[in-house]
Design a protein around this motif. Structure first.
Motif, short mmCIF file in Angstrom:
data_model
loop_
_atom_site.label_atom_id
_atom_site.label_comp_id
_atom_site.label_asym_id
_atom_site.label_seq_id
_atom_site.Cartn_x
_atom_site.Cartn_y
_atom_site.Cartn_z
N GLY A 28 -38.10 6.63 2.23
CA GLY A 28 -36.92 6.47 3.13
C GLY A 28 -36.60 4.98 3.58
O GLY A 28 -36.32 4.99 4.80
N GLU A 29 -37.26 4.00 3.23
CA GLU A 29 -37.16 2.83 3.57
C GLU A 29 -35.98 1.91 2.86
O GLU A 29 -35.70 2.17 1.72
CB GLU A 29 -38.41 1.99 3.54
CG GLU A 29 -39.14 2.66 4.38
CD GLU A 29 -40.79 2.04 4.56
OE1 GLU A 29 -40.90 1.18 3.64
OE2 GLU A 29 -41.62 2.57 5.21
N THR A 30 -35.89 0.51 3.21
CA THR A 30 -35.18 -0.40 2.55
C THR A 30 -36.25 -1.28 2.14
O THR A 30 -36.88 -1.97 2.92
CB THR A 30 -34.30 -1.06 3.42
OG1 THR A 30 -32.95 -0.02 3.67
CG2 THR A 30 -33.27 -2.29 2.48
N LEU A 31 -36.37 -1.69 0.89
CA LEU A 31 -37.39 -2.55 0.23
C LEU A 31 -36.64 -3.88 -0.50
O LEU A 31 -35.74 -3.23 -1.30
CB LEU A 31 -38.38 -1.80 -0.48
CG LEU A 31 -39.29 -0.89 -0.02
CD1 LEU A 31 -40.22 -0.15 -1.02
CD2 LEU A 31 -39.98 -1.44 1.35
N PRO A 32 -37.30 -4.93 -0.26
CA PRO A 32 -36.69 -6.16 -1.20
C PRO A 32 -37.12 -5.70 -2.51
O PRO A 32 -38.28 -5.70 -2.66
CB PRO A 32 -37.30 -7.28 -0.47
CG PRO A 32 -38.39 -7.08 0.35
CD PRO A 32 -38.33 -5.45 0.73
N ASN A 33 -36.12 -6.00 -3.61
CA ASN A 33 -36.70 -5.94 -4.99
C ASN A 33 -36.50 -7.04 -5.54
O ASN A 33 -35.50 -7.47 -6.02
CB ASN A 33 -35.63 -4.59 -5.45
CG ASN A 33 -36.12 -4.18 -7.01
OD1 ASN A 33 -36.67 -5.02 -7.59
ND2 ASN A 33 -35.78 -3.12 -7.34
N GLU A 34 -37.72 -7.72 -5.84
CA GLU A 34 -37.59 -9.34 -6.33
C GLU A 34 -37.37 -9.25 -7.60
O GLU A 34 -36.50 -10.25 -8.20
CB GLU A 34 -38.91 -9.66 -6.37
CG GLU A 34 -39.47 -10.07 -4.54
CD GLU A 34 -40.98 -10.27 -4.44
OE1 GLU A 34 -41.62 -10.38 -5.38
OE2 GLU A 34 -41.39 -10.14 -3.23
N ALA A 39 -31.90 -5.47 -2.37
CA ALA A 39 -32.72 -4.64 -1.72
C ALA A 39 -32.27 -3.17 -2.30
O ALA A 39 -31.33 -2.80 -2.77
CB ALA A 39 -32.18 -4.76 -0.34
N SER A 40 -33.56 -2.54 -2.50
CA SER A 40 -33.39 -1.05 -2.79
C SER A 40 -33.32 -0.23 -1.51
O SER A 40 -34.29 -0.26 -0.62
CB SER A 40 -34.77 -0.81 -3.43
OG SER A 40 -34.71 -1.33 -4.83
N ALA A 41 -32.17 -0.03 -1.12
CA ALA A 41 -31.82 0.40 0.43
C ALA A 41 -31.67 2.17 0.19
O ALA A 41 -30.97 2.77 -0.15
CB ALA A 41 -30.52 -0.04 0.68
N PHE A 42 -32.70 2.68 0.91
CA PHE A 42 -32.60 3.98 1.17
C PHE A 42 -33.29 4.41 2.57
O PHE A 42 -33.68 5.46 3.01
CB PHE A 42 -33.75 4.98 0.10
CG PHE A 42 -33.17 4.75 -1.27
CD1 PHE A 42 -32.28 5.62 -1.74
CD2 PHE A 42 -33.69 3.64 -2.23
CE1 PHE A 42 -31.90 5.28 -3.10
CE2 PHE A 42 -33.51 3.63 -3.41
CZ PHE A 42 -32.21 4.49 -3.88
#
Length: 106
Positions: A28-34, A39-42
């Motif tokens: 349930g987070e937003t992580l940078p997808n290099e 960003a993978s925004a959840f």
């Protein structure tokens, strides 16, 4: 009557999936997808009760950071059909008190 289930699934590029996006969704987070340069925004998910990374003793400290861990996992795999991660899904019986869920899951 207590019912149980366990599903183990692959997260692989063959299915067009991303380990970073899968980790972001489950936490349930937003992580940078290099790899995808976005960003993978959840971060708006409200149904995530607990999220943690379980590491074996002696694991490098950088592995405790979800974004670093999954971006490095994706970068390490070069094949277009690479298996990036495994997803383990299981249910807990309804009769189990909510206060015990985390201990049983660990």
């Amino acid at each position: 009557m207590a019912l149980y289930h366990l599903h183990v699934k692959n997260i692989s590029r063959t299915g067009g999936r991303s380990a970073v996006a899968a980790a972001a969704y489950r936490a349930g987070e937003t992580l940078p997808n290099e790899a995808e340069e976005r960003a993978s925004a959840f971060g708006g998910r409200r149904d995530v009760l607990w999220a943690e990374i379980r590491l074996p003793a002696g694991a490098p400290a950088w592995m405790a950071d979800r974004a670093t861990l999954w971006n490095r996992a994706e970068a390490a795999e070069r094949r277009k059909d690479a298996r990036l991660a495994k997803e383990i899904e299981f249910s807990l019986p309804r009769e189990l008190p909510r206060g015990e869920w985390l201990a049983v899951a660990r």
